[in-house]
Write a protein that holds these residues in place. Sequence first.
Motif, PDB file in Angstrom:
ATOM      1  N   TYR A   1       1.211  19.101   4.193  1.00 36.61           N
ATOM      2  CA  TYR A   1       1.241  17.760   3.613  1.00 36.61           C
ATOM      3  C   TYR A   1      -0.022  17.489   2.798  1.00 36.61           C
ATOM      4  CZ  TYR A   1       5.241  16.528   6.566  1.00 36.61           C
ATOM      5  OH  TYR A   1       6.475  16.476   7.163  1.00 36.61           O
ATOM      6  N   ARG A   2       0.149  16.728   1.740  1.00 34.10           N
ATOM      7  CA  ARG A   2      -0.990  16.181   1.005  1.00 34.10           C
ATOM      8  C   ARG A   2      -1.232  14.779   1.563  1.00 34.10           C
ATOM      9  NH1 ARG A   2       0.813  16.919  -3.675  1.00 34.10           N
ATOM     10  NH2 ARG A   2       1.599  14.833  -4.156  1.00 34.10           N
ATOM     11  N   VAL A   3      -2.423  14.509   2.046  1.00 36.80           N
ATOM     12  CA  VAL A   3      -2.669  13.314   2.853  1.00 36.80           C
ATOM     13  C   VAL A   3      -3.702  12.400   2.202  1.00 36.80           C
ATOM     14  CG1 VAL A   3      -3.357  12.471   5.134  1.00 36.80           C
ATOM     15  CG2 VAL A   3      -2.167  14.662   4.930  1.00 36.80           C
ATOM     16  N   ARG A   4      -3.370  11.118   2.213  1.00 38.31           N
ATOM     17  CA  ARG A   4      -4.326  10.078   1.803  1.00 38.31           C
ATOM     18  C   ARG A   4      -4.663   9.220   3.018  1.00 38.31           C
ATOM     19  NH1 ARG A   4      -2.636   5.966  -2.112  1.00 38.31           N
ATOM     20  NH2 ARG A   4      -0.771   5.850  -0.804  1.00 38.31           N
ATOM     21  N   LEU A   5      -5.901   8.770   3.081  1.00 38.71           N
ATOM     22  CA  LEU A   5      -6.349   7.866   4.136  1.00 38.71           C
ATOM     23  C   LEU A   5      -7.022   6.672   3.486  1.00 38.71           C
ATOM     24  CD1 LEU A   5      -7.204   6.979   7.028  1.00 38.71           C
ATOM     25  CD2 LEU A   5      -9.166   8.545   6.797  1.00 38.71           C
ATOM     26  N   GLY A   6      -6.601   5.472   3.874  1.00 36.22           N
ATOM     27  CA  GLY A   6      -7.208   4.273   3.316  1.00 36.22           C
ATOM     28  C   GLY A   6      -6.966   3.064   4.193  1.00 36.22           C
ATOM     29  N   GLN A   7      -7.449   1.903   3.734  1.00 37.21           N
ATOM     30  CA  GLN A   7      -7.244   0.626   4.416  1.00 37.21           C
ATOM     31  C   GLN A   7      -6.159  -0.145   3.683  1.00 37.21           C
ATOM     32  OE1 GLN A   7     -11.868  -0.129   5.870  1.00 37.21           O
ATOM     33  NE2 GLN A   7     -11.035  -1.321   4.207  1.00 37.21           N
TER      34      GLN A   7
ATOM     35  N   VAL B   1       9.834  16.185   7.605  1.00 42.30           N
ATOM     36  CA  VAL B   1      10.124  14.920   6.925  1.00 42.30           C
ATOM     37  C   VAL B   1       9.310  14.880   5.630  1.00 42.30           C
ATOM     38  CG1 VAL B   1       9.931  12.417   7.079  1.00 42.30           C
ATOM     39  CG2 VAL B   1      10.674  13.734   9.069  1.00 42.30           C
ATOM     40  N   PRO B   2       9.935  14.559   4.493  1.00 47.42           N
ATOM     41  CA  PRO B   2       9.225  14.635   3.209  1.00 47.42           C
ATOM     42  C   PRO B   2       7.992  13.747   3.101  1.00 47.42           C
ATOM     43  CG  PRO B   2      11.591  14.577   2.854  1.00 47.42           C
ATOM     44  CD  PRO B   2      11.381  14.299   4.307  1.00 47.42           C
ATOM     45  N   ARG B   3       8.059  12.560   3.703  1.00 45.23           N
ATOM     46  CA  ARG B   3       6.905  11.658   3.594  1.00 45.23           C
ATOM     47  C   ARG B   3       6.735  10.892   4.900  1.00 45.23           C
ATOM     48  NH1 ARG B   3       6.013   6.509  -0.590  1.00 45.23           N
ATOM     49  NH2 ARG B   3       3.816   6.126  -0.038  1.00 45.23           N
ATOM     50  N   LEU B   4       5.490  10.656   5.267  1.00 42.32           N
ATOM     51  CA  LEU B   4       5.150   9.968   6.508  1.00 42.32           C
ATOM     52  C   LEU B   4       4.022   8.984   6.217  1.00 42.32           C
ATOM     53  CD1 LEU B   4       5.181   9.687   9.640  1.00 42.32           C
ATOM     54  CD2 LEU B   4       3.654  11.675   9.716  1.00 42.32           C
ATOM     55  N   THR B   5       4.246   7.701   6.527  1.00 44.81           N
ATOM     56  CA  THR B   5       3.238   6.671   6.295  1.00 44.81           C
ATOM     57  C   THR B   5       3.136   5.826   7.547  1.00 44.81           C
ATOM     58  OG1 THR B   5       3.900   6.585   3.956  1.00 44.81           O
ATOM     59  CG2 THR B   5       2.492   4.809   4.770  1.00 44.81           C
ATOM     60  N   PHE B   6       1.944   5.756   8.121  1.00 42.36           N
ATOM     61  CA  PHE B   6       1.821   5.007   9.373  1.00 42.36           C
ATOM     62  C   PHE B   6       0.406   4.464   9.565  1.00 42.36           C
ATOM     63  CE2 PHE B   6       0.561   9.285  10.346  1.00 42.36           C
ATOM     64  CZ  PHE B   6      -0.389   9.208  11.357  1.00 42.36           C
ATOM     65  N   SER B   7       0.360   3.399  10.350  1.00 46.64           N
ATOM     66  CA  SER B   7      -0.904   2.789  10.759  1.00 46.64           C
ATOM     67  C   SER B   7      -0.986   2.886  12.274  1.00 46.64           C
ATOM     68  CB  SER B   7      -0.961   1.325  10.313  1.00 46.64           C
ATOM     69  OG  SER B   7      -2.133   0.701  10.813  1.00 46.64           O
TER      70      SER B   7
ATOM     71  N   ALA C   1       0.822  -1.209   0.000  1.00 44.85           N
ATOM     72  CA  ALA C   1       0.000   0.000   0.000  1.00 44.85           C
ATOM     73  C   ALA C   1       0.857   1.261   0.000  1.00 44.85           C
ATOM     74  CB  ALA C   1      -0.931  -0.002   1.215  1.00 44.85           C
ATOM     75  N   ALA C   2       2.081   1.177   0.560  1.00 44.56           N
ATOM     76  CA  ALA C   2       2.963   2.339   0.637  1.00 44.56           C
ATOM     77  C   ALA C   2       3.767   2.555  -0.640  1.00 44.56           C
ATOM     78  CB  ALA C   2       3.920   2.184   1.812  1.00 44.56           C
ATOM     79  N   ALA C   3       3.794   1.595  -1.542  1.00 49.25           N
ATOM     80  CA  ALA C   3       4.586   1.696  -2.765  1.00 49.25           C
ATOM     81  C   ALA C   3       4.070   2.848  -3.643  1.00 49.25           C
ATOM     82  CB  ALA C   3       4.509   0.371  -3.523  1.00 49.25           C
ATOM     83  N   PRO C   4       4.979   3.474  -4.425  1.00 47.27           N
ATOM     84  CA  PRO C   4       6.408   3.176  -4.562  1.00 47.27           C
ATOM     85  C   PRO C   4       7.232   3.847  -3.455  1.00 47.27           C
ATOM     86  CG  PRO C   4       5.791   4.923  -6.071  1.00 47.27           C
ATOM     87  CD  PRO C   4       4.524   4.493  -5.389  1.00 47.27           C
TER      88      PRO C   4
ATOM     89  N   ARG D   1      -7.042  -2.990  12.979  1.00 50.36           N
ATOM     90  CA  ARG D   1      -6.308  -1.715  12.892  1.00 50.36           C
ATOM     91  C   ARG D   1      -5.662  -1.633  11.514  1.00 50.36           C
ATOM     92  NH1 ARG D   1      -8.760  -2.083  16.513  1.00 50.36           N
ATOM     93  NH2 ARG D   1      -9.969  -0.746  15.136  1.00 50.36           N
ATOM     94  N   ASN D   2      -6.507  -1.449  10.511  1.00 52.05           N
ATOM     95  CA  ASN D   2      -6.037  -1.497   9.130  1.00 52.05           C
ATOM     96  C   ASN D   2      -6.060  -0.139   8.431  1.00 52.05           C
ATOM     97  OD1 ASN D   2      -8.783  -1.181   8.871  1.00 52.05           O
ATOM     98  ND2 ASN D   2      -9.078  -2.871   7.441  1.00 52.05           N
ATOM     99  N   LEU D   3      -6.198   0.939   9.203  1.00 52.22           N
ATOM    100  CA  LEU D   3      -6.160   2.275   8.600  1.00 52.22           C
ATOM    101  C   LEU D   3      -4.720   2.718   8.392  1.00 52.22           C
ATOM    102  CD1 LEU D   3      -8.950   4.165  10.593  1.00 52.22           C
ATOM    103  CD2 LEU D   3      -9.089   3.212   8.286  1.00 52.22           C
ATOM    104  N   MET D   4      -4.498   3.408   7.299  1.00 54.95           N
ATOM    105  CA  MET D   4      -3.163   3.935   6.988  1.00 54.95           C
ATOM    106  C   MET D   4      -3.300   5.392   6.559  1.00 54.95           C
ATOM    107  SD  MET D   4      -0.533   2.939   3.888  1.00 54.95           S
ATOM    108  CE  MET D   4       0.277   1.507   4.606  1.00 54.95           C
ATOM    109  N   LEU D   5      -2.443   6.241   7.114  1.00 53.28           N
ATOM    110  CA  LEU D   5      -2.290   7.610   6.652  1.00 53.28           C
ATOM    111  C   LEU D   5      -0.983   7.715   5.885  1.00 53.28           C
ATOM    112  CD1 LEU D   5      -3.388   9.876   9.643  1.00 53.28           C
ATOM    113  CD2 LEU D   5      -4.441   9.772   7.386  1.00 53.28           C
ATOM    114  N   ASP D   6      -1.062   8.303   4.682  1.00 55.93           N
ATOM    115  CA  ASP D   6       0.120   8.494   3.848  1.00 55.93           C
ATOM    116  C   ASP D   6       0.201   9.980   3.524  1.00 55.93           C
ATOM    117  OD1 ASP D   6       2.343   7.783   2.315  1.00 55.93           O
ATOM    118  OD2 ASP D   6       1.137   7.591   0.505  1.00 55.93           O
ATOM    119  N   ALA D   7       1.209  10.651   4.069  1.00 52.74           N
ATOM    120  CA  ALA D   7       1.301  12.103   3.955  1.00 52.74           C
ATOM    121  C   ALA D   7       2.580  12.480   3.209  1.00 52.74           C
ATOM    122  CB  ALA D   7       1.316  12.722   5.355  1.00 52.74           C
ATOM    123  N   LEU D   8       2.433  13.266   2.158  1.00 53.81           N
ATOM    124  CA  LEU D   8       3.546  13.711   1.328  1.00 53.81           C
ATOM    125  C   LEU D   8       3.669  15.224   1.439  1.00 53.81           C
ATOM    126  CD1 LEU D   8       5.675  12.773  -0.787  1.00 53.81           C
ATOM    127  CD2 LEU D   8       3.974  13.333  -2.537  1.00 53.81           C
TER     128      LEU D   8
END
Length: 403
Positions: A378-384, A217-223, A121-124, A393-400
């Motif tokens: 940050y530009r943020v995506r939220l998904g499973q 930090v340029p990118r942050l991805t966490f659950s 889900a975090a790729a690339p 606990r399958n939520l993920m935030l991906d922030a660029l």
Amino acid sequence: MALSESAQRWRSLNDWLSQHQSFWRPAPFAEPDPAWRRECPALADWLEGLSESAVDRLQEDPAGLAAELSAFTPGLAAWPDVVRVPDWFDAIQAEQATLPETLAVDMPGRKRIQAGAFAAAAAPLAGTLLDWCCGKGHLARTLVRQGNTAALGFEWQSSLVEDGNRLADRYQDPVDIHRQDVMAADLTLPEVDHAVALHACGDLHRQLITRAVAEAVPRLTFSPCCYHLTRQSQYQPFSSVARQCAETLRVDRPLLRLAVRETVTAPVRERTQGQRISVWRLGFDALQRHLRGRDEYRPVPSHPSRLNHGDFKDFCQWAAGKSGLEMPAEVDWPHWYRRGLERQRQVRRHELLRHLFRRPLELWLVLDYAVFLEEHGYRVRLGQFCERSLTPRNLMLDALRVP
């Protein structure tokens, strides 16, 4: 300034939770007769009249439960829209990203699959990664195999740091784990391109958000996970939208626990034992209310494992000692055990209603994080990132970070 989509959704969710808070604030274990039973008697009658098989079925079908309950409380019909988030899980890509079993030494099978789904889900991926609260570096070792990346890891326990670096050396993975207290006041982050965390608990993931923003930090991805593991007695909103909203919910630590009260991954044996202990605790609660002459819940600490092999009387005598309650010489133990069974039946049905609000409350928290990150560029995506059956606990935030 116009609100972002995330901010608008947070406000809508805050309003929806506020509208229905009489259903989710009372803890069924502690409050046998919450106000909603008197305010919505038809709902209470329907809920408490459910068969065991119906309760089992509805526990696995929250959307169906919401549809049934909307006949009594129309606002609950919105539940599917309230909890909807994009599904990023791709079974083929997740399998390809999962660390092969031959390389996943010391890595539990479920965690191995979770890490693979997270990586997909975090790729690339690109640049240097920071694996936050990394344990033995299982996530980092999974991620560095997905692209031209290297990883640093922060972990507090020395034994995990040693084991993780040993594994990385053994399999020639570009992962370097450092012993670090991530909650240290003087913490500074190394220069990395991407910080990641899989199921960092409570204040640990909140610290990651705070430090990543402070150091751009340029990118942050966490659950995130275990929202209730915090030093704060009450949740402190992150975003200015939440802090400045006059109607922002007040959510204390026990209520934060509601967001993670799911057992879809627990073995049947554990659930059965948990139900047995629940009957004992509820039976003792009814007994202590009777003996004290006060209809008031008094918490009992976690019991020693040896009591699991005893009986109801053993548990009550232990609990009475912990509660400073003098037990009479003669107690009708079968009567109070039956009261425990009756209360458990009621609690199970009341929790069915309350647990409908687990995911909305979790999204309320995670959207607050998302809006905070947007407010800081940050530009943020939220998904499973995976299916609920693998982990709730399958939520993920991906922030660029936007240049």
